[in-house]
Design a protein around this motif. Structure first.
Motif, PDB file in Angstrom:
ATOM      1  N   UNK A   1       0.831  -1.206   0.000  1.00 20.83           N
ATOM      2  CA  UNK A   1       0.000   0.000   0.000  1.00 20.83           C
ATOM      3  C   UNK A   1       0.866   1.257   0.000  1.00 20.83           C
ATOM      4  N   UNK A   2       1.895   1.277   0.858  1.00 24.33           N
ATOM      5  CA  UNK A   2       2.761   2.454   0.952  1.00 24.33           C
ATOM      6  C   UNK A   2       3.561   2.695  -0.318  1.00 24.33           C
ATOM      7  N   UNK A   3       3.767   1.639  -1.100  1.00 21.07           N
ATOM      8  CA  UNK A   3       4.527   1.790  -2.348  1.00 21.07           C
ATOM      9  C   UNK A   3       3.631   2.146  -3.527  1.00 21.07           C
ATOM     10  N   UNK A   4       2.324   2.262  -3.286  1.00 20.46           N
ATOM     11  CA  UNK A   4       1.412   2.702  -4.342  1.00 20.46           C
ATOM     12  C   UNK A   4       0.736   1.595  -5.114  1.00 20.46           C
ATOM     13  N   UNK A   5       0.770   0.350  -4.598  1.00 22.95           N
ATOM     14  CA  UNK A   5       0.092  -0.747  -5.286  1.00 22.95           C
ATOM     15  C   UNK A   5      -1.403  -0.515  -5.387  1.00 22.95           C
ATOM     16  N   UNK A   6      -1.984  -0.702  -6.556  1.00 23.61           N
ATOM     17  CA  UNK A   6      -3.404  -0.419  -6.778  1.00 23.61           C
ATOM     18  C   UNK A   6      -4.241  -1.671  -7.030  1.00 23.61           C
TER      19      UNK A   6
END
Length: 762
Positions: free
Chosen positions: A329-334
């Motif tokens: 989540x913190x790395x931007x996974x969508x």
């Protein structure tokens, strides 16, 4: 929402690839460390990570959850391997455990996740953050005695989380690893503080890893304490060929199929893995920036399939894991493609690139996890939970401390236990909602049963019933209850049939379902009958309105059986009051006074002014229907009053200014209340104009009340003979409170200056 639209689009694919890469870098040492802490071969941890990405993620309906070997299962895995005598027998238990999980999912067992208290979920997140910080500090400084991924307080080497830090401080600091770790933390912190860098597509953790590898190569030239040896690097088992790689796979021992210990182990793995998965799934959904909801039962099926595969090829059992999920989540996974991509990278790292992966310093990866820990255990989260009160904060902080000082599974169970105790305590203290309604024949005590009424609530309900004094009228309402324990039903039945008659208490039963064998029974009317209307006085009606408004403001409005009141009033009406109010949508009369069907006549006109038709309606209410009270109800921020003030101040005609041909009649009725106008309304300012309009609204209420008595012979006679009263009231649209004029004062909010409009000369 729960959606299957998890395939990456062009706009999310890049983010998913980047996130999957970062999750892979974090997952690599964790998979190895968890396997080492579990007493299994290192390759089994990597296989579990690969299966979590390539099997579980494909079947799962979660957008952000990442699965793999779980730190919370290390103690159970180690115990099961020892108890079953071989790793191959343990794999059979994992396989059967996966089948049980699939059965849980098909049976919709994921619905249990709805019962997890949010305080425990947030405690889990904070605890993982604290553990990451405490556990990664030694690795940042090159003290790698305890394997990565080992999250329990008591460690396999007989040390604990804090003694490990003390051992590091006492002298086991590796200079080269420390420089890499501290540099990595500073790099990540600075990167996060520069918006342009933070929003770029280049992932900071990847740069940290590359920087760590470069520094490690550089330090190898220095030698001595700067040299980064194998014990401080990632250590992936290296397969020299495809056949050797396949040789790492391990099949389960099917000869143990009749061993009862295998099935006990399978049940243990299935239950614990399912509990951890559901909790982690709830937690990661709270982290999801798009606030999507994952289908829990489908997740159990996905995890079950993953464990079946792990059991067949030699992997550790898998669950949804919060550390890798939070990194995702913190790395931007969508979408779930990030989790799938991390599985692909794990497979490639083992099959093709182990030599290069083994160049990564553990201190660089520890820095990434430590920074992730600070994000999960932010001081803002602790402040927020403190502000939410003890019923949220105590289970939260107990969960945090329990997980930190035991392990993930035991800590969660302790947190859930404390949360349940708080819920039970709340139910024992407040199993019902009790509201007292002022009524003409005496107060009615409304007892509204909760949605779930268990045997634990029996004592509290019995106490409430015993407190009822002779002459009390009880309304027991079960319309909001889905379940009532038989003991509670027996208590209510006995009280109604035996105890209440002996104590001269009348009991109404409302909303009880037929399955309870306790049918609705009405012993007294909770609406206005002709008899009650005849006996009522104007002051009693004013008290009823005041009490109703108080309940409205406090949010304790009565749960009325409106359908029954509709049927009861179908043959006739006997209202207590007539209310002339404004058409403003924010002032629904029956709601602001918490009234039922048949209690009042409601006349509404813009500006609550009196005209021929509205006066005729009020005359009917007093002269024919026999109401005892007429209320002129105005309100603050009144649009009709505001428009009238502006038109009068500008000496404008309503028709010319607005195009409304009948609006001038309303302005003419409000105009006498507009006094002390300044030369220009602009002098007042916005706040001053609001205050002036509210004062005009109040004056208009008083003026209208006086005009009703002056213009109507019928109402004037009723007032002079003491059969009725005409009063004014002003409703505050910001607070919901109503101020009464011309009524007996009951507190500082009421205005004593106006005795009664009946006392004015007409």
């Amino acid at each position: 929402m729960s959606s299957d639209s998890t395939s990456p689009s062009g706009s999310t694919l890049v983010r998913d690839l980047i996130s999957g890469l970062v999750v892979f870098l974090v997952a690599l040492p964790l998979c190895l460390g968890i396997a080492l802490a579990s007493g299994a071969n290192l390759f089994s941890g990597l296989l579990a990570g690969i299966v979590g990405g390539l099997v579980v993620a494909v079947i799962s309906g979660s957008h952000t959850s990442v699965s793999g070997p779980a730190a919370g299962l290390t103690a159970i895995v180690a115990a099961q391997i020892a108890g079953l005598g071989s790793f191959e027998a343990f794999l059979l238990a994992v396989l059967f455990g996966g089948l049980i999980q699939i059965g849980f999912g098909i049976a919709k067992g994921g619905a249990l996740s709805a019962f997890f208290p949010s305080s425990v979920i947030r405690g889990l997140l904070a605890a993982i953050g604290v553990i990451l910080i405490l556990k990664q500090i030694p690795h940042v400084f090159g003290h790698d005695a305890d394997p990565e991924g080992e999250m329990s307080f008591i460690q396999p080497d007989s040390e604990n989380t804090f003694t490990e830090i003390l051992l590091m401080i006492a002298g086991d600091i590796h200079i080269g690893a420390m420089v890499i770790g501290v540099t990595s933390i500073l790099f990540l912190a600075i990167w996060d503080r520069i918006p342009r860098l933070k929003q770029s597509l280049v992932p900071a953790p990847l740069l940290v890893v590359l920087l760590g590898v470069a520094m490690s190569v550089l330090f190898s030239r220095f030698g001595g304490k700067w040299f980064i040896g194998e014990s401080h690097l990632v250590q992936i088992p290296i397969a020299g060929s495809v056949s050797e790689f396949i040789g790492f796979l391990t099949l389960p021992d099917f000869s143990q199929i009749f061993n009862p210990k295998v099935y006990i182990g399978a049940i243990t793995i299935a239950v614990v893995a399912s509990l951890e998965t559901l909790l982690n799934l709830e937690a990661v959904d709270k982290l999801d920036t798009e606030k999507r909801t994952s289908p829990p039962s489908r997740e159990l099926i996905a995890q079950g399939c993953g464990n079946v595969v792990c059991g067949m090829i030699g992997g550790l059992p898998v669950t949804s894991v919060i550390v890798r999920s939070s990194v995702n989540v913190n790395s931007g996974g969508k979408t779930k493609f990030a989790a799938i991509f991390h599985g692909i990278l794990l497979l490639l790292s083992v099959a093709i690139l182990p030599k290069y992966m083994n160049m990564i310093p553990l201190s660089a990866l520890a820095a990434i996890l430590l920074v992730t820990g600070f994000k999960l255990a932010s001081p803002a989260l602790f402040r927020q939970m403190w502000k939410e009160g003890r019923y949220q904060f105590v289970p939260f902080i107990v969960t945090v401390l329990a997980i930190v000082f035991t392990d993930l599974l035991i800590g969660i169970l302790i947190g859930l236990g404390v949360a349940v105790l708080f819920i039970l305590n709340s139910n024992l203290r407040r199993p019902v909602r009790r509201v007292v309604e002022t009524h003409l024949e005496g107060d009615i005590t409304h007892i509204e049963l909760a949605n779930q009424v268990s045997f634990l609530n029996r004592a509290a309900i019995e106490r409430i019933l015993d407190e009822a004094q002779p002459g009390t009228r009880l309304m027991i309402d079960a319309s909001g209850s889905d379940y009532i324990d038989p003991d509670v039903l027996s208590l209510i039945r006995d009280y109604k049939n035996n105890t209440a008659p002996a104590r001269d208490v009348k009991v109404n039963l409302v909303g009880f379902r037929s399955k309870y064998q306790l049918s609705d029974d009405v012993q007294f009317a909770d609406y206005t009958t002709r008899e009650l209307q005849d006996k009522a006085t104007a002051d009693q009606v004013i008290t009823i309105l005041r009490e109703g408004n108080r309940r409205f403001v406090e949010g304790t409005r009565l749960n009325r059986d409106l359908g029954r009141q509709v049927n009861a009033t179908a043959i006739g009406q006997n209202p207590l009051a007539a209310v002339l109010s404004c058409i403003d949508s924010r002032v629904p009369t029956e709601l602001v006074f918490d009234l039922g069907v048949g209690d009042i006549f409601s006349v509404r006109v813009a500006g609550n002014i009196v005209g021929t038709k509205s006066l005729g309606s009020l005359e009917y209410a007093v002269g024919v229907a026999g109401v005892k009270l007429v209320v002129v109800l105005g309100h603050t921020r009144c649009g009709a009053v505001t428009s009238s003030v502006k038109l009068v101040a500008g000496k404008q005609d309503a028709m010319k200014a607005t195009g409304c041909e009948h609006l001038q009649a309303i302005v003419d009725e409000i105009a006498p209340s507009i006094q002390g106008l300044p030369d220009s309304l602009d002098e007042l300012g916005e706040e001053g104009l609001d205050t002036y309009v509210d004062n005009v609204a109040k004056a208009n209420v008083i003026h209208t009340a006086e005009e009703i008595i002056r213009r109507s012979q019928v109402i004037r006679n009723a007032v002079n003979e003491g059969r009725a009263k005409v009063i004014g009231a002003l409703y505050d649209v910001k607070t919901g409170k109503t101020e009464f004029f011309g009524a007996p004062p009951t507190g500082p909010s009421d205005e004593p200056a106006h005795k009664s409009f009946a006392d004015s000369p007409h």
